[in-house]
Motif scaffolding. Structure first.
Motif, mmCIF file in Angstrom:
data_model
loop_
_atom_site.group_PDB
_atom_site.id
_atom_site.type_symbol
_atom_site.label_atom_id
_atom_site.label_comp_id
_atom_site.label_asym_id
_atom_site.label_seq_id
_atom_site.Cartn_x
_atom_site.Cartn_y
_atom_site.Cartn_z
ATOM 1 N N UNK A 32 0.915 -1.105 -0.043
ATOM 2 C CA UNK A 32 0.106 -0.008 0.152
ATOM 3 C C UNK A 32 0.986 1.208 0.015
ATOM 4 N N UNK A 33 0.474 2.202 -0.751
ATOM 5 C CA UNK A 33 1.363 3.631 -0.676
ATOM 6 C C UNK A 33 0.930 4.428 0.219
ATOM 7 N N UNK A 34 1.884 5.397 0.373
ATOM 8 C CA UNK A 34 1.686 6.541 1.646
ATOM 9 C C UNK A 34 2.445 6.259 2.721
ATOM 10 N N UNK A 136 -4.672 -4.321 -5.378
ATOM 11 C CA UNK A 136 -4.755 -5.053 -4.163
ATOM 12 C C UNK A 136 -3.259 -5.055 -3.787
ATOM 13 N N UNK A 137 -3.129 -4.621 -2.496
ATOM 14 C CA UNK A 137 -1.487 -4.429 -2.028
ATOM 15 C C UNK A 137 -1.266 -5.919 -1.443
ATOM 16 N N UNK A 138 -0.190 -6.621 -2.044
ATOM 17 C CA UNK A 138 0.513 -7.908 -1.430
ATOM 18 C C UNK A 138 0.485 -7.450 0.198
ATOM 19 N N UNK A 176 -1.609 -13.771 3.343
ATOM 20 C CA UNK A 176 -2.353 -12.972 2.404
ATOM 21 C C UNK A 176 -2.371 -13.517 1.059
ATOM 22 N N UNK A 177 -1.220 -14.212 0.767
ATOM 23 C CA UNK A 177 -1.264 -14.749 -0.606
ATOM 24 C C UNK A 177 -2.346 -16.016 -0.688
#
Length: 268
Positions: A32-34, A136-138, A176-177
């Motif tokens: 996720x960015x930020x 979708x962020x890993x 998550x995967x």
């Protein structure tokens, strides 16, 4: 605003991104960015904890979440935007450097003319109503462009793995995967593009453990056109994995690719 332990844990365990699992295209980024300032992280995780408290597995509406994330900039841009929604989706929105190439890739794959990219970003991109894209962020925690790890200072007994990025990724990766692959099996998107990945060997092994008949083919890069990538068919879903990010590195043109052409090449 402080980052609260229970809200942060809820985010790590349950936040999977934006859009809709029913989307035709899933774009899976590395993280996720930020996260440049703790207030931004707090805004995100507190909104998610409040609106998605039931842990029903639904993806977020990016436009609604961004309305609740205040802009914390200093400098000349400080007074241009008050929140992330204005920055990316409102009248004077700024074009996102990665999203524009994902939009070009998608339309190239579909054999359609690339639209006005900024207008598409503002009106349609990753909207849960259209079922076109999922972001979708890993890894779920917001991480700044400088890749600094700002979570080690948090004193949170439930989240001791935050003391280092390596511990956090080890904690998060398998669960998550498995969820992402399980959802691929359930929702059967047409295409999943995993980009910016630095753990391709591990990813391929994880995919093949879930889909034992998956066979990967490596496609070599064509300079300035097609990035090197690995491709597999997952029972009707095309999976692509690449180390490349859909943006120029340090704004150098020689580091870029034609993502519309990439999309076209995949659809052949």
């Amino acid at each position: 605003m402080l980052i609260e332990e229970n809200a942060l844990k809820h985010w790590i365990d349950n936040f999977y991104g934006y859009g809709s699992w029913q989307a035709r295209f899933w774009f899976v980024g590395y993280e996720e960015s930020g996260g440049e300032v703790p207030e931004e992280v707090a805004d995100k995780v507190n909104y998610f904890n409040r609106v998605h408290a039931s842990s029903d597995g639904a993806l977020c509406d990016i436009r609604e979440l961004y309305r609740h994330v205040a802009i914390q900039w200093d400098g000349p841009k400080k007074n241009l935007f008050t929140n992330r929604y204005e920055y990316r989706f409102d009248t004077n929105a700024i074009q996102h450097g990665v999203w524009k190439n994902l939009i070009a890739f998608e339309h190239g794959y579909r054999g359609e003319k690339v639209p006005d990219v900024l207008a598409y970003q503002k009106d349609a991109f990753a909207s849960p109503a259209t079922h076109k894209e999922a972001l979708i962020p890993l890894y779920p925690l917001p991480s700044p462009h400088n890749h600094a790890w700002y979570y080690s200072w948090l004193d949170m007994p439930q989240l001791g793995f935050l003391k280092s990025r390596a511990l956090y990724q080890e904690h998060a990766y398998q669960r998550r995967m498995q969820q992402i692959l399980s959802n691929i099996s359930a929702y059967k998107p047409e295409l999943v593009l995993m980009y910016g990945m630095d753990n391709i060997i591990t990813l391929k092994k994880t995919v093949q453990a879930f889909f034992p008949d998956a066979q990967f083919k490596m496609i070599k890069a064509i300079k300035l056109q097609i990035p090197q990538h690995h491709r597999a068919d997952l029972h009707g879903t095309t999976l692509l994995i690449t180390t490349q990010i859909p943006a120029l590195r340090h704004n150098r043109i020689e580091t870029g690719f034609d993502w519309e052409a990439f999309g076209k090449s995949v659809s052949l």
